[in-house]
Design a protein around this motif. Sequence first.
Motif, PDB file in Angstrom:
ATOM      1  N   GLY A 197       0.814  -1.211   0.000  1.00 32.72           N
ATOM      2  CA  GLY A 197       0.000   0.000   0.000  1.00 32.72           C
ATOM      3  C   GLY A 197       0.847   1.260   0.000  1.00 32.72           C
ATOM      4  N   ASP A 198       1.957   1.234   0.739  1.00 28.67           N
ATOM      5  CA  ASP A 198       2.864   2.380   0.777  1.00 28.67           C
ATOM      6  C   ASP A 198       3.588   2.555  -0.553  1.00 28.67           C
ATOM      7  N   LEU A 199       4.035   1.443  -1.131  1.00 25.37           N
ATOM      8  CA  LEU A 199       4.700   1.508  -2.436  1.00 25.37           C
ATOM      9  C   LEU A 199       3.753   2.052  -3.504  1.00 25.37           C
ATOM     10  N   GLN A 200       2.494   1.586  -3.470  1.00 25.57           N
ATOM     11  CA  GLN A 200       1.512   2.022  -4.450  1.00 25.57           C
ATOM     12  C   GLN A 200       1.221   3.522  -4.324  1.00 25.57           C
ATOM     13  N   ALA A 201       1.060   3.989  -3.097  1.00 21.45           N
ATOM     14  CA  ALA A 201       0.766   5.408  -2.874  1.00 21.45           C
ATOM     15  C   ALA A 201       1.920   6.284  -3.352  1.00 21.45           C
ATOM     16  N   ALA A 202       3.144   5.892  -3.024  1.00 17.21           N
ATOM     17  CA  ALA A 202       4.314   6.664  -3.455  1.00 17.21           C
ATOM     18  C   ALA A 202       4.456   6.646  -4.971  1.00 17.21           C
ATOM     19  N   ALA A 203       4.245   5.483  -5.589  1.00 17.21           N
ATOM     20  CA  ALA A 203       4.359   5.365  -7.044  1.00 17.21           C
ATOM     21  C   ALA A 203       3.315   6.241  -7.746  1.00 17.21           C
ATOM     22  N   LEU A 204       2.087   6.238  -7.257  1.00 20.12           N
ATOM     23  CA  LEU A 204       1.031   7.062  -7.862  1.00 20.12           C
ATOM     24  C   LEU A 204       1.352   8.542  -7.734  1.00 20.12           C
ATOM     25  N   TYR A 205       1.868   8.947  -6.582  1.00 20.50           N
ATOM     26  CA  TYR A 205       2.223  10.353  -6.383  1.00 20.50           C
ATOM     27  C   TYR A 205       3.314  10.787  -7.354  1.00 20.50           C
ATOM     28  N   ILE A 206       4.326   9.950  -7.522  1.00 20.87           N
ATOM     29  CA  ILE A 206       5.426  10.285  -8.431  1.00 20.87           C
ATOM     30  C   ILE A 206       4.956  10.252  -9.883  1.00 20.87           C
ATOM     31  N   TRP A 207       4.211   9.211 -10.250  1.00 23.47           N
ATOM     32  CA  TRP A 207       3.815   8.996 -11.646  1.00 23.47           C
ATOM     33  C   TRP A 207       2.797  10.032 -12.127  1.00 23.47           C
ATOM     34  N   ASP A 208       1.809  10.325 -11.300  1.00 29.99           N
ATOM     35  CA  ASP A 208       0.740  11.236 -11.710  1.00 29.99           C
ATOM     36  C   ASP A 208       1.097  12.704 -11.560  1.00 29.99           C
ATOM     37  N   GLU A 209       2.078  13.010 -10.709  1.00 28.95           N
ATOM     38  CA  GLU A 209       2.496  14.391 -10.454  1.00 28.95           C
ATOM     39  C   GLU A 209       1.305  15.304 -10.132  1.00 28.95           C
ATOM     40  N   PRO A 210       0.507  14.951  -9.136  1.00 25.70           N
ATOM     41  CA  PRO A 210      -0.641  15.799  -8.788  1.00 25.70           C
ATOM     42  C   PRO A 210      -0.183  17.139  -8.222  1.00 25.70           C
ATOM     43  N   LYS A 211      -1.005  18.158  -8.429  1.00 26.89           N
ATOM     44  CA  LYS A 211      -0.665  19.504  -7.955  1.00 26.89           C
ATOM     45  C   LYS A 211      -1.354  19.779  -6.617  1.00 26.89           C
ATOM     46  N   ASN A 212      -0.714  20.643  -5.841  1.00 23.99           N
ATOM     47  CA  ASN A 212      -1.309  21.151  -4.599  1.00 23.99           C
ATOM     48  C   ASN A 212      -1.783  20.040  -3.651  1.00 23.99           C
ATOM     49  N   VAL A 213      -0.917  19.071  -3.422  1.00 17.62           N
ATOM     50  CA  VAL A 213      -1.242  17.988  -2.492  1.00 17.62           C
ATOM     51  C   VAL A 213      -0.822  18.402  -1.089  1.00 17.62           C
ATOM     52  N   ASN A 214      -1.774  18.419  -0.183  1.00 21.55           N
ATOM     53  CA  ASN A 214      -1.491  18.780   1.201  1.00 21.55           C
ATOM     54  C   ASN A 214      -1.514  17.529   2.064  1.00 21.55           C
ATOM     55  N   VAL A 215      -0.445  17.324   2.814  1.00 23.34           N
ATOM     56  CA  VAL A 215      -0.394  16.197   3.737  1.00 23.34           C
ATOM     57  C   VAL A 215      -1.162  16.580   4.996  1.00 23.34           C
ATOM     58  N   VAL A 216      -2.228  15.846   5.266  1.00 24.31           N
ATOM     59  CA  VAL A 216      -3.061  16.141   6.424  1.00 24.31           C
ATOM     60  C   VAL A 216      -2.433  15.525   7.671  1.00 24.31           C
ATOM     61  N   LYS A 217      -2.235  16.354   8.649  1.00 26.14           N
ATOM     62  CA  LYS A 217      -1.655  15.875   9.901  1.00 26.14           C
ATOM     63  C   LYS A 217      -2.614  14.914  10.584  1.00 26.14           C
ATOM     64  N   LYS A 218      -2.102  13.812  11.044  1.00 21.15           N
ATOM     65  CA  LYS A 218      -2.926  12.813  11.717  1.00 21.15           C
ATOM     66  C   LYS A 218      -3.562  13.414  12.966  1.00 21.15           C
ATOM     67  N   ALA A 219      -4.850  13.170  13.112  1.00 19.63           N
ATOM     68  CA  ALA A 219      -5.583  13.728  14.241  1.00 19.63           C
ATOM     69  C   ALA A 219      -5.039  13.190  15.562  1.00 19.63           C
ATOM     70  N   GLU A 220      -4.932  14.080  16.546  1.00 19.16           N
ATOM     71  CA  GLU A 220      -4.443  13.697  17.863  1.00 19.16           C
ATOM     72  C   GLU A 220      -5.609  13.399  18.795  1.00 19.16           C
ATOM     73  N   LYS A 221      -5.315  12.698  19.861  1.00 19.30           N
ATOM     74  CA  LYS A 221      -6.255  12.511  20.947  1.00 19.30           C
ATOM     75  C   LYS A 221      -5.639  13.122  22.209  1.00 19.30           C
ATOM     76  N   ILE A 222      -6.472  13.431  23.165  1.00 19.16           N
ATOM     77  CA  ILE A 222      -5.963  13.910  24.444  1.00 19.16           C
ATOM     78  C   ILE A 222      -5.391  12.705  25.199  1.00 19.16           C
ATOM     79  N   VAL A 223      -4.103  12.743  25.439  1.00 16.85           N
ATOM     80  CA  VAL A 223      -3.434  11.649  26.150  1.00 16.85           C
ATOM     81  C   VAL A 223      -3.372  12.008  27.632  1.00 16.85           C
ATOM     82  N   VAL A 224      -4.047  11.214  28.453  1.00 17.17           N
ATOM     83  CA  VAL A 224      -4.175  11.516  29.877  1.00 17.17           C
ATOM     84  C   VAL A 224      -3.205  10.672  30.701  1.00 17.17           C
ATOM     85  N   PRO A 225      -2.363  11.297  31.509  1.00 16.36           N
ATOM     86  CA  PRO A 225      -1.493  10.516  32.408  1.00 16.36           C
ATOM     87  C   PRO A 225      -2.332   9.677  33.368  1.00 16.36           C
TER      88      PRO A 225
END
Length: 343
Positions: A197-225
Amino acid sequence: MILACIVGALQAAMFQSVEPDKSTLIMQGNAKEYCPNCGMDLAKFYKTNHTHNGKQYCSMHCLHEATKGTMPKDVMVVDTKNLNFIDASKAYYVVGSRMKGTMTQNSKYSFLTEDDAKEFQARNGGEIMSFEKAYEVAGKDFVSDMKMIKAKREGGVYAKGKEIYETKCTKVDKNIYESIALLKDDLKKFCQISADGDLQAAALYIWDEPKNVNVVKKAEKIVVPKDARCPICGMFVAKNPQWAAMIEADSEKFYFDGVKDMMKYYFKNNKNFNKLFVSDYYKLHKIDAKNAYFVVGSNVFGPMGDELIPFASQNEAINFAKDHAGKQILKFEDITEEMLKGL
């Protein structure tokens, strides 16, 4: 817990997939396990594989694209039941069944005998037709399928590929490759990844050369001690993490077992805090309390009884209020000390 694991495993196993040792690959070279049109793993989508002119495609969609809509001859297709390649012109296709398709919203599975096709149809629905007719349907589906594929890639695949490429790979010149399959195979050498899945995603990004791709930061949770106590009621907050709220003040963090107690602390300290966070009720994501929507008076209770139930979006708050008899939907600035006394 056991039931959940079993359900998850069944969902993870795709109908199209077979173990690599049960697949027949006709191409030569290092990239022979990948579709030359889209780069997808052929064993992963084996039951919809087609071959033509020495190339093996993951789907009727990719075959149609490669042949530019001109009816091809000498096509072989995988028999869904026995996993052998058979003459497509003599195969019986079941089109539009409940089984998920490959690169299409309108699935197409083939069988050596009409009886096998009818057996599959009886369980999964769909229409039985010839290769020529199925190819024609693929042509009619092509534009809408391309839109579906584009939306899926733009909806997250490109972003994932960009992040992987920029953080785990050395730079690659796509122009030296004749196909995305060859590029994907070489990424095994240039990237610190191995999952398909990682290889496929990277290959598609390189091959298709999409414009204005924003990497969405993974959502956080409140981590409680584990030892964090609510400063209002004294309860251990980690026992109910789904209700966690927090205030950040300089180098200190205060944790609460619900929005209600957080707001009591906020007012008690004369509103001298700017960083307040709550847990979205559905996703459990950490969200800015000042941008959240709160449902009051519902039939859902928190650890301390009646609660202000937080949501990241107004629509989610509205739907929750309808489903759970919520009386009001408030923004942060609508919450008052007087209102809290009634909860």
